[in-house]
Design a protein around this motif. Structure first.
Motif, PDB file in Angstrom:
ATOM      1  N   HIS A 204       0.791  -1.227   0.000  1.00 27.27           N
ATOM      2  CA  HIS A 204       0.000   0.000   0.000  1.00 27.27           C
ATOM      3  C   HIS A 204       0.823   1.275   0.000  1.00 27.27           C
ATOM      4  CE1 HIS A 204      -4.090  -1.603   0.349  1.00 27.27           C
ATOM      5  NE2 HIS A 204      -3.558  -2.584   1.026  1.00 27.27           N
ATOM      6  N   THR A 205       2.155   1.183   0.231  1.00 32.83           N
ATOM      7  CA  THR A 205       2.955   2.406   0.250  1.00 32.83           C
ATOM      8  C   THR A 205       3.622   2.603  -1.102  1.00 32.83           C
ATOM      9  OG1 THR A 205       3.355   2.189   2.611  1.00 32.83           O
ATOM     10  CG2 THR A 205       4.881   3.579   1.373  1.00 32.83           C
ATOM     11  N   PRO A 206       3.501   3.790  -1.684  1.00 30.49           N
ATOM     12  CA  PRO A 206       4.119   4.008  -3.003  1.00 30.49           C
ATOM     13  C   PRO A 206       5.640   3.933  -2.905  1.00 30.49           C
ATOM     14  CG  PRO A 206       3.198   6.058  -2.145  1.00 30.49           C
ATOM     15  CD  PRO A 206       2.794   4.979  -1.201  1.00 30.49           C
ATOM     16  N   ARG A 207       6.253   3.600  -4.020  1.00 27.80           N
ATOM     17  CA  ARG A 207       7.693   3.383  -4.033  1.00 27.80           C
ATOM     18  C   ARG A 207       8.389   4.391  -4.915  1.00 27.80           C
ATOM     19  NH1 ARG A 207       9.154  -1.403  -1.910  1.00 27.80           N
ATOM     20  NH2 ARG A 207       7.346  -2.444  -1.026  1.00 27.80           N
ATOM     21  N   GLY A 208       9.660   4.615  -4.562  1.00 30.15           N
ATOM     22  CA  GLY A 208      10.489   5.502  -5.369  1.00 30.15           C
ATOM     23  C   GLY A 208      11.066   4.782  -6.558  1.00 30.15           C
ATOM     24  N   PHE A 209      11.917   5.489  -7.275  1.00 30.67           N
ATOM     25  CA  PHE A 209      12.462   4.932  -8.502  1.00 30.67           C
ATOM     26  C   PHE A 209      13.253   3.661  -8.243  1.00 30.67           C
ATOM     27  CE2 PHE A 209      13.702   4.675 -12.719  1.00 30.67           C
ATOM     28  CZ  PHE A 209      15.054   4.421 -12.793  1.00 30.67           C
ATOM     29  N   LEU A 210      13.974   3.649  -7.124  1.00 25.33           N
ATOM     30  CA  LEU A 210      14.749   2.449  -6.804  1.00 25.33           C
ATOM     31  C   LEU A 210      13.898   1.440  -6.050  1.00 25.33           C
ATOM     32  CD1 LEU A 210      18.146   4.128  -5.835  1.00 25.33           C
ATOM     33  CD2 LEU A 210      17.445   3.095  -7.994  1.00 25.33           C
ATOM     34  N   MET A 211      12.589   1.643  -6.095  1.00 21.52           N
ATOM     35  CA  MET A 211      11.600   0.717  -5.556  1.00 21.52           C
ATOM     36  C   MET A 211      11.636   0.591  -4.039  1.00 21.52           C
ATOM     37  SD  MET A 211      11.194  -1.927  -8.658  1.00 21.52           S
ATOM     38  CE  MET A 211       9.467  -1.685  -8.512  1.00 21.52           C
ATOM     39  N   GLN A 212      12.074   1.661  -3.394  1.00 20.16           N
ATOM     40  CA  GLN A 212      12.007   1.670  -1.939  1.00 20.16           C
ATOM     41  C   GLN A 212      10.693   2.332  -1.540  1.00 20.16           C
ATOM     42  OE1 GLN A 212      13.267   3.830  -3.809  1.00 20.16           O
ATOM     43  NE2 GLN A 212      13.276   5.874  -2.887  1.00 20.16           N
ATOM     44  N   GLU A 213      10.142   1.928  -0.389  1.00 17.67           N
ATOM     45  CA  GLU A 213       8.928   2.572   0.099  1.00 17.67           C
ATOM     46  C   GLU A 213       9.233   4.033   0.404  1.00 17.67           C
ATOM     47  OE1 GLU A 213       6.787   0.429   3.206  1.00 17.67           O
ATOM     48  OE2 GLU A 213       7.574  -1.446   2.387  1.00 17.67           O
ATOM     49  N   LYS A 214       8.331   4.905  -0.030  1.00 19.09           N
ATOM     50  CA  LYS A 214       8.599   6.344   0.109  1.00 19.09           C
ATOM     51  C   LYS A 214       8.282   6.812   1.524  1.00 19.09           C
ATOM     52  CE  LYS A 214       7.759   8.178  -4.540  1.00 19.09           C
ATOM     53  NZ  LYS A 214       6.695   8.753  -5.389  1.00 19.09           N
ATOM     54  N   ASP A 215       9.280   7.504   2.081  1.00 11.77           N
ATOM     55  CA  ASP A 215       9.053   8.113   3.387  1.00 11.77           C
ATOM     56  C   ASP A 215       7.916   9.108   3.322  1.00 11.77           C
ATOM     57  OD1 ASP A 215      12.435   8.266   4.648  1.00 11.77           O
ATOM     58  OD2 ASP A 215      10.749   6.958   5.125  1.00 11.77           O
ATOM     59  N   GLY A 216       7.114   9.171   4.388  1.00 11.22           N
ATOM     60  CA  GLY A 216       6.096  10.218   4.456  1.00 11.22           C
ATOM     61  C   GLY A 216       4.877   9.944   3.606  1.00 11.22           C
ATOM     62  N   GLU A 217       4.845   8.803   2.919  1.00  8.44           N
ATOM     63  CA  GLU A 217       3.653   8.495   2.105  1.00  8.44           C
ATOM     64  C   GLU A 217       3.076   7.153   2.501  1.00  8.44           C
ATOM     65  OE1 GLU A 217       5.431  10.654  -1.859  1.00  8.44           O
ATOM     66  OE2 GLU A 217       3.715   9.299  -2.049  1.00  8.44           O
ATOM     67  N   ALA A 218       3.200   6.828   3.766  1.00 10.38           N
ATOM     68  CA  ALA A 218       2.791   5.504   4.217  1.00 10.38           C
ATOM     69  C   ALA A 218       1.340   5.227   3.851  1.00 10.38           C
ATOM     70  CB  ALA A 218       2.987   5.380   5.720  1.00 10.38           C
ATOM     71  N   MET A 219       1.128   4.089   3.162  1.00 12.50           N
ATOM     72  CA  MET A 219      -0.206   3.555   2.838  1.00 12.50           C
ATOM     73  C   MET A 219      -1.007   4.447   1.904  1.00 12.50           C
ATOM     74  SD  MET A 219       0.172   0.948   4.865  1.00 12.50           S
ATOM     75  CE  MET A 219       0.946   0.503   6.420  1.00 12.50           C
ATOM     76  N   ALA A 220      -0.297   5.295   1.155  1.00 12.10           N
ATOM     77  CA  ALA A 220      -1.047   6.234   0.296  1.00 12.10           C
ATOM     78  C   ALA A 220      -1.428   5.628  -1.045  1.00 12.10           C
ATOM     79  CB  ALA A 220      -0.232   7.503   0.082  1.00 12.10           C
ATOM     80  N   GLY A 221      -1.106   4.365  -1.271  1.00 13.76           N
ATOM     81  CA  GLY A 221      -1.565   3.702  -2.491  1.00 13.76           C
ATOM     82  C   GLY A 221      -0.432   3.417  -3.454  1.00 13.76           C
ATOM     83  N   ALA A 222      -0.397   2.213  -4.043  1.00 15.92           N
ATOM     84  CA  ALA A 222       0.685   1.842  -4.961  1.00 15.92           C
ATOM     85  C   ALA A 222       0.222   0.750  -5.905  1.00 15.92           C
ATOM     86  CB  ALA A 222       1.891   1.350  -4.165  1.00 15.92           C
TER      87      ALA A 222
END
Lengths: 493, 545, 176
Positions: A204-222
């Protein structure tokens, strides 16, 4: 030089993913009973259920935990490993420390790194006691299976596992979760489960380019392959802020509300994992999820839903019962497929029997309504298209075996629909049951190409190609530099 | 003439018998090509065909399946022999509704799966009538089990509710479907008043679970003419799976001749495509699985110098012994609601009345309350009363709730004079239309006089019927049987115990045509059991050869 | 099924929208009353819906009405006039329900048309014949009279195995 496969993107095969019953205690007593060896085993089994090990490590209909499930990731196929206590093919030789390293840091007993398809970034938060209980369970509660699982062979350079070390340095936060004394015991328990074993953020947490979970966007959809794990923060407009506590609890226990039904990976998670957790643990998870910072259009910078946000529009609020039968009924099927009635005709022929001609579903909700439904009302059509292509298979004690057939190329497809047929159908559905503008036109439009993307297992990742290009460029630079240096050396002499 | 396809085994017909044989062969590693006279269609199309029919014809099983010109099949009769496909003759019309589409007639069957009983298979030795089967029930039992697991047949676990009334050797793969309140009432009434047990019928329908990765039955009440979700087994659901296992399936391929060669073995079959071009298909073994009208028609059409009387016909029994389940359907009007239409269209039945010593004198019968929703039968009757407004609404509702269709299905004895021959009338391809002479015979008529109709009237009375409409003539149940009959003696039988033609050792004719007796229950499950048995022999034969 | 508020017009049925086979102007045989003039100017299907609503006091689907009207227009050269006459009878009695005026419809052509219109809405077809014109299936009113307990075939009322609940009483007829 970082490459990783973090997303659990599994293209559901046509075969119903029957919940392989966990050996021993599938619905074990709640943890917290310390002490006796029997209860440690039971606790380990319960934790394995909560962590949903079986979802990846058991092939449908296969031996529990024997691995071999093919996981389609944006960068290639990954096979889950045999984690039965077999000494020849599984983890029978693992010490508890090695077991802990694998779960917490993604490092195999032989020192090689695991890809984060294994959600060690979540399991890293497991307590020592829980790691111990899991170890006991896997060593004593699972039948050893001596058949090795297939080896994962990702394309170069993803097959360079040591590169994960760099990724882990950047992105693995392996601190233990400390209880927050300002919060209730229930909330702390919920956080432990959600961030640890239940690993909600993995999907559920969106990921960055290197496919890490993005800080500060917990559970915001992915995006999770062909499916979309939606925003489950408390935002009123973009999350599940409109759900009551009881609804969220019910959803976790049964996978079904009038406005939302679990499919894809979430159906698996409900069937294999959530439905077996204790009511207390489900309530705890719900309490934690409801407390997350809201992310969306009704939230302020502090993650709180604005007091003034009187919001009645969200993905569960759109559409109404409606039908377009008179545009084709009586004309014949071939005629009905032509022109403006095409989407309506396809709906009638393939969907209306269960979802009813006007989309209202059955009174008992077994076949859900299509209006005021989170799949139809979302601003992302992935789940709509994936549901059509892959169907729904979800089995819970409370809800029975819920089954919608697929419409792709599967041998049990109700009807193999082409991309343009699915697009016509989806646009009909969105126009009648989705979000529409003032003119009554659907906000979202689906093209046959969109359908193909979902058919292919979801948007791919350019990581492999870019990594290769990056490495090629890097190598070229090195060659040029060396060459320049050599030439300069020669010139000196 | 072009050579288009070839495989070790050539199967003509993609109905339930053909697909079952095909899958057994493919699983044994034997190559298969299947030839289907008619088109391959989607369920979506058929469901919409049904919904687009006007109300008055919605009860017609084949009307949702318009035939292709090259593969005509029986449609509602016009009475004009140039328009009708089946040329019917005799005191009873052998009207049928089988369809020539990929998937065959299980597209529109009700899914009813009554097994034969041991006595059903020994009519001659027990009662001195008809023919004995060439083997006993014990021999057929394991194949019945295979049929039940392949098709997904649900049935009762309670020993008191078994048919045949004996312990099963293997449980049903799924528990039986629930009764509707109307069926519960019917069950109580026939038990209390007449001592009969209304059994849950074994049926090829998914009961509470997605067996075979098809949805579970949810009571669409549309089994006939088509299950809109595939919860009822039909052979079309197997086709894609067969192709994935390596079968070649050619549709719109009308086989018109079976070619014999040395040793009177089958060499090839010939089929027409829609452009009337002929193609030749070779193989080592051949299966004709077109059921009991098209199979004997093809055998007769294939008469050659070696077989002037038609293939497989040294016994002169090909096309003879046409059998069905003659039925009488009563329409009862009751003074309390039964609410037919909840659940599948056939969900139960009284079978014990099909057994007994009386079979030395007359046919047995089985009784069922047909569970079709009554709106389509009663709406025009209600309109004819001239009522309007609220009175009309109440009239329709009352008739829908309080009228009931009770059917008595009878057995029939094989009579060589009940016979299929080739008509001089031709179809679109120039092939002879089938002509059937049929007379249900005294054995069955006597049953209606002294046995089945009296019972039916007592049932009606026990239900409190205020009106009973009895038919004057038998209708057919559309269960084709007998025309390539099985027996131990090649002098009076077409096929042996493996449905292999006596005259051609590489020709198999499994299906309804092989059945030596009809009993009263629907024939499909027995046909499928025979298919499994034939497939077992064929696999052995193909591997041994 | 219960709610049919979005029924796009049937563009194929150009017959009704200015088709040559339709009457261009509608003249009544009877006296020209004020209300008749208004009625005179509305398209045929709207007038047909007015008639249908008087004869069948239930929620009626406009799209289905368009199909029934188009068929009726082909069969009756003076459909518009006939509609006008029946409506006039109803209006003379201030009728809002069919029971209030049906007996006043004279036997013969008009009463036959009235019965036919009712039959078309209830059966969803132009007759009981095998080659009848289908107007609707899902909206056929016969099913509405029993939908609380009997499904419209091919549209089950519940999830799997859900038909053993206690049945509804015989009367009253559900509202529709």
């Amino acid at each position: 030089m970082s490459m990783s496969i973090r997303t659990l993107t599994r293209v559901l095969a046509a075969t119903a993913c029957l919940a392989a019953p966990l050996p021993l205690f599938a619905s074990a007593p709640a943890p917290g009973d310390a002490g006796t060896p029997d209860s440690t085993l039971a606790r380990g089994a319960y934790l394995a259920t909560a962590s949903d090990c079986t979802a990846c490590h058991t092939v449908p209909g296969g031996q529990p935990m024997a691995g071999g499930l093919k996981i389609e990731s944006p960068v290639g196929e990954i096979f889950s490993t045999n984690i039965t206590p077999s000494t020849s093919a599984g983890i029978g030789d693992y010490s508890e420390a090695e077991f802990s390293e694998a779960l917490r840091h993604g490092i195999r007993a032989d020192g090689a790194n695991l890809y984060p398809a294994m959600p060690y970034t979540a399991y890293t938060h497991l307590s020592d006691a829980d790691i111990h209980a899991l170890y006991v369970y896997f060593m004593q509660g699972v039948e050893p299976v001596d058949e090795p699982a297939p080896e994962t062979q990702l394309p170069f350079p993803m097959n360079l596992r040591f590169a994960m070390k760099a990724w882990n340095l950047l992105f693995l936060d392996d601190t233990q979760i400390e209880d927050d004394p300002r919060r209730s015991a229930e909330w702390n328990r919920g956080r432990y489960l959600a961030e640890g074993p239940a690993h909600c953020g993995t999907c559920h947490t969106p990921r960055g380019f290197l496919m890490q979970e993005k800080d500060g966007e917990a559970m915001a959809g992915a995006q999770v392959g062909p499916w979309y794990a939606p925003n489950i923060t408390p935002d009123l407009a973009d999350g599940i802020g409109s759900w009551s506590h009881y609804e969220l609890f019910t959803y976790l226990k049964t996978g079904k509300l009038d406005q939302a039904q679990a499919a894809g990976s979430m159906a698996e998670a409900i069937s294999h994992s959530f439905q077996h957790l204790s009511d207390a643990d489900l309530r705890a998870i719900a309490i934690y999820i409801e407390s997350l910072p809201a992310i969306g259009s009704t939230a302020n910078a502090d993650g709180k839903v604005e007091a003034s946000a009187a919001h009645d529009q969200n993905r569960f609020s759109h559409g109404e019962a409606s039908e377009a039968l008179a545009s084709f009924r009586g004309d014949g099927y071939a005629e009905g497929l032509k022109g403006d009635s095409r989407g309506a005709q396809i709906y009638s022929a393939n969907c209306a029997s269960c979802h009813q001609p006007d989309g209202s579903g059955t009174a008992d909700g077994y076949y859900p309504r299509l209006y005021e439904n989170g799949v139809l009302g979302d601003d992302n059509a992935s789940n709509l298209l994936a549901t059509i292509l892959y169907g729904v298979d979800r089995e819970t004690e409370a809800g029975g075996h819920v089954f919608m057939p697929p419409f792709g190329e599967q041998s049990n497809a109700f009807n193999s629909l082409e991309n343009d047929e699915i697009a016509a159908l989806a646009n009909y559905l969105l126009g009648h049951f989705g979000e529409t503008d003032e003119a009554g036109k659907a906000v979202l439009e689906v093209t046959p190409e969109d359908v193909q993307v979902i058919r292919d297992g979801g948007p791919g990742s350019p990581l492999v190609m870019l990594a290769r290009i990056g490495m090629g460029v890097g190598a070229l630079v090195v060659v040029l530099l060396v060459g320049y240096w050599l030439i300069r050396r020669r010139r000196r002499f | 003439m072009t050579q288009t396809a070839s495989a070790e085994v050539v199967i003509v017909g993609t109905g339930v018998v053909g697909v079952v044989v095909a899958e057994q062969l493919l699983d044994a590693g034997i190559s298969v090509v299947m030839l289907e006279a008619g088109p391959r269609v989607t369920r979506a199309e058929i469901v919409e065909n049904f919904r687009n029919l006007p109300l008055g014809i919605k009860g017609s099983a084949s009307s949702s399946y318009p035939p292709k010109p090259w593969a005509p099949h029986p449609m509602p009769r016009t009475g004009n022999p140039d328009e009708d496909y089946l040329q019917l003759d005799g005191p009873d019309a052998y009207a049928q509704t089988y369809i020539r589409y990929a998937g065959g007639s299980t597209w529109h069957w009700a899914g009813t799966c009554w097994r034969l009983t041991p006595d059903d298979m020994r009519l001659n030795s027990r009662y001195g009538v008809g023919r004995d089967w060439a083997f006993d029930y014990e021999t057929l039992d394991p194949y019945y089990n295979l049929a039940e697991y392949k098709l997904g047949i649900c049935g009762p676990a309670d020993p008191a509710l078994q048919w045949p009334p004996r312990p099963r050797s293997k449980p049903y793969p799924m528990p039986h479907l629930p009764f509707s309140p109307g069926e519960e009432k019917f069950t109580r009434v026939v038990k209390d008043a007449l001592g009969y047990t209304n059994l849950p019928v074994a049926q090829a329908r998914n009961s509470g679970t997605p067996y075979d990765e098809r949805p579970a039955c949810c009571g669409n009440n549309n089994c006939v003419p088509v299950c809109p979700i595939g919860a009822k087994y039909d052979a079309a659901t197997s086709l894609k799976r067969l192709e994935e296992k390596g079968a070649t399936i050619l549709s719109n391929a009308v086989v018109h001749r079976i070619e014999t060669g040395e040793g009177n073995r089958i060499e090839a079959v010939h089929y027409y495509d829609p452009e009337r071009q002929s193609h030749r298909v070779t193989g080592k073994h051949f299966v004709i699985a077109c059921n009991a009208i098209e199979t004997p028609k093809l055998l007769l059409m294939s008469a050659d110098s070696r077989n002037p009387n038609g293939l497989a016909n040294s016994s002169d029994q090909v096309g003879r012994n046409m059998m069905d389940h003659p039925q009488m359907g009563l329409t009862l009007t009751l003074d309390e609601p039964y609410w037919l239409g909840q659940g599948p269209v056939v969900n139960s039945g009284i079978m014990e009345t099909s057994q007994g010593d009386f079979r030395a004198e007359h046919a047995g019968a089985y009784f069922r309350m047909n569970n079709f929703a009554r709106n389509r039968y009663e709406t025009f009757n209600a309109l004819k009363t001239g009522k309007v407004g609220r009175a009309l609404d109440e009239e329709i509702r009352r008739r829908t709730a309080c009228t009931v269709n009770v059917v008595a299905a009878h057995e029939i004895l094989p009579d060589p004079n009940n016979r299929l021959t080739l008509s001089s009338r031709k179809d679109w391809l120039g092939l002879p239309k089938p002509h059937v002479y049929y007379d249900v015979g005294d054995y069955t008529r006597r049953s209606a006089d002294v046995y089945s109709m009296p019972i039916a009237r007592r049932i009606a009375e026990a239900m409190g019927a205020i009106d009973v409409k009895e038919p004057t003539q038998f209708a057919q149940s559309k269960h084709l049987m007998g025309s390539t009959i099985m027996g131990n003696d090649p002098a009076n039988s077409v096929v042996d115990t493996d449905c292999r033609a006596y005259d051609h050792d590489n020709l198999f004719l499994p299906g309804g045509g092989a059945m030596a007796s009809t009993a009263c229950g629907n024939s499909t499950i027995t046909m499928v059991a025979l298919a499994f048995k034939a497939a077992e022999a064929l696999v052995s034969q193909a591997k041994g050869a | 099924m219960q709610n049919s508020n979005k029924t796009p017009g049937v563009s194929r049925r150009q017959l009704l929208i200015g088709g040559a086979s339709l009457l261009g102007s509608f003249t009544f045989a009877g006296p020209t009353l004020a209300w008749a003039k208004d009625f005179e100017d509305t398209p045929l299907h709207q007038r047909f819906m007015r008639l249908s609503q008087l004869l069948v006091n239930h929620r009626l689907n406009e799209g289905v009405g368009l199909r029934i009207a188009a068929f009726a227009a082909q069969k009756h050269a003076d459909l518009s006039g006939m509609i006008g006459q029946i409506v006039e009878i109803a209006e003379q009695r201030d009728a809002t329900e069919v029971e209030q005026f049906f007996d006043a419809i004279p036997e013969g052509e008009l009463r036959d048309l009235a019965y036919w219109v009712i039959a078309a809405w209830y059966s969803g077809a132009s007759s009981a014949a095998a080659d009848a014109e289908p107007f609707t299936y899902e909206h056929a009113l016969t099913y509405q009279t029993t939908l609380d307990i009997v499904p419209i075939p091919s549209f089950g009322l519940s999830g799997p195995n859900g038909w053993s609940r206690p049945p509804a009483p015989l009367m009253p007829v559900p509202r529709f």
